[in-house]
Design an enzyme around this catalytic site. Structure first.
Site, PDB file in Angstrom:
ATOM      1  CD  GLU A  12      -1.420  -1.042  -1.306  1.00  0.00           C
ATOM      2  OE1 GLU A  12      -1.545   0.186  -1.139  1.00  0.00           O
ATOM      3  OE2 GLU A  12      -2.129  -1.887  -0.699  1.00  0.00           O
ATOM      4  N   GLY A  78      -2.649   8.897   0.000  1.00  0.00           N
ATOM      5  CA  GLY A  78      -2.709  10.246  -0.544  1.00  0.00           C
ATOM      6  C   GLY A  78      -1.974  11.209   0.376  1.00  0.00           C
ATOM      7  CG  MET A 192      -9.341   4.229   2.358  1.00  0.00           C
ATOM      8  SD  MET A 192     -10.240   3.675   0.876  1.00  0.00           S
ATOM      9  CE  MET A 192     -11.830   3.220   1.576  1.00  0.00           C
ATOM     10  CD  GLU A 193      -6.729   0.122   3.681  1.00  0.00           C
ATOM     11  OE1 GLU A 193      -7.595   0.081   2.799  1.00  0.00           O
ATOM     12  OE2 GLU A 193      -5.664   0.792   3.574  1.00  0.00           O
ATOM     13  CG  ASP A 216      -3.461   9.938  -4.483  1.00  0.00           C
ATOM     14  OD1 ASP A 216      -4.109  10.661  -3.709  1.00  0.00           O
ATOM     15  OD2 ASP A 216      -3.412   8.698  -4.355  1.00  0.00           O
TER      16      ASP A 216
END
Length: 252
Positions: A12, A78, A192-193, A216
């Protein structure tokens, strides 16, 4: 005024370090930090690693050790909202931990002792990030090979602003994604962060903004789509986005 650029995974930030003038490297708390000048702005690059605790640790180090005065998180996520598709960009307006549940002591999703579930993005920084995201979305063809543009339909990418939700779980099942959509119908993307970093920045009074490119749909195909998008798109997208953002920031 140092701007910290934070991402979870090396892909990333692929190519970002090469953009720094007068680069320096510091290893601290088991992490690598790369500082330098980019478009006249003092910048420090760091990888948060995956998950809320790791991200909070890295954000704290950026503020305490490197004096970061603003933090921008860039990476992939996502898509949750029906309007969000692979290749789109979501700039967070607020952040929430979808797996926070201290009920019945506190309402579900509320962070104990904060009297809130959502942490707002810095309005001014997010507005600039949104402008940068829209600017590069109109030129997506120029950043990628034709095959990549076609594969991920990047020529039709759209930019959204809204709620980003975080949790210590890679959401990769249609049933789980649907449950999140029912519970949080305004959530645009899941990762997730960011919500953990938003909480740290709230504590320190440091402006925070986050942008996520949709790799996704957080469904049964996520385990296939995510690695391909990560390796072929994420780094180039981040480089174009940050290069567009930095000249808009106030002079240091």
């Amino acid at each position: 005024m140092t701007t910290a650029i934070l991402s979870a995974l090396p892909e990333e930030q692929q190519g970002l370090r090469e953009q720094l003038d007068a680069p320096t490297h510091v290893r601290h708390a088991g992490r690598d930090f790369h500082a330098g000048i980019w478009h006249g702005q003092p910048v420090v690059l760091a990888l948060s690693r995956v998950g809320k605790v790791a991200a909070a640790t890295t954000a704290t180090v950026l503020i305490e050790r490197f004096g970061a005065k603003r933090i921008v998180f860039t990476g992939v996520a996502g898509g949750l909202h029906p309007d969000v598709k692979v290749g789109d960009t979501v700039v967070g307006s607020a952040f929430l931990q979808h797996d926070m549940d201290a009920s019945p002591l506190f309402p579900r999703h509320e962070v104990p002792l904060y009297s809130r579930a959502r942490f707002e993005a810095d309005a001014a920084l997010s507005a600039l990030l949104l402008t940068a995201a829209r600017a590069i979305s109109t030129g997506a063809y120029g950043h990628f090979a034709a095959g990549v543009v076609a594969q991920f339909k990047l020529g039709d990418m759209r930019v959204h602003s809204g709620l980003i939700v975080s949790g210590d779980r890679f959401v990769s099942g249609a049933d789980e994604a649907m449950a999140l959509r029912r519970e949080l119908p305004d959530a645009m993307a899941v990762e997730m962060e960011a919500a953990a970093v938003a909480q740290v920045c709230h504590d320190y009074g440091v402006p925070f903004a986050a942008v996520r490119n949709i790799s996704d749909r957080a469904d049964d195909s996520a385990h296939v789509d995510f690695p391909a998008y990560l390796s072929q798109v994420a780094g180039r997208q981040a480089q174009a986005l940050i290069a567009a953002l930095l000249p808009m920031l106030p002079s240091p």
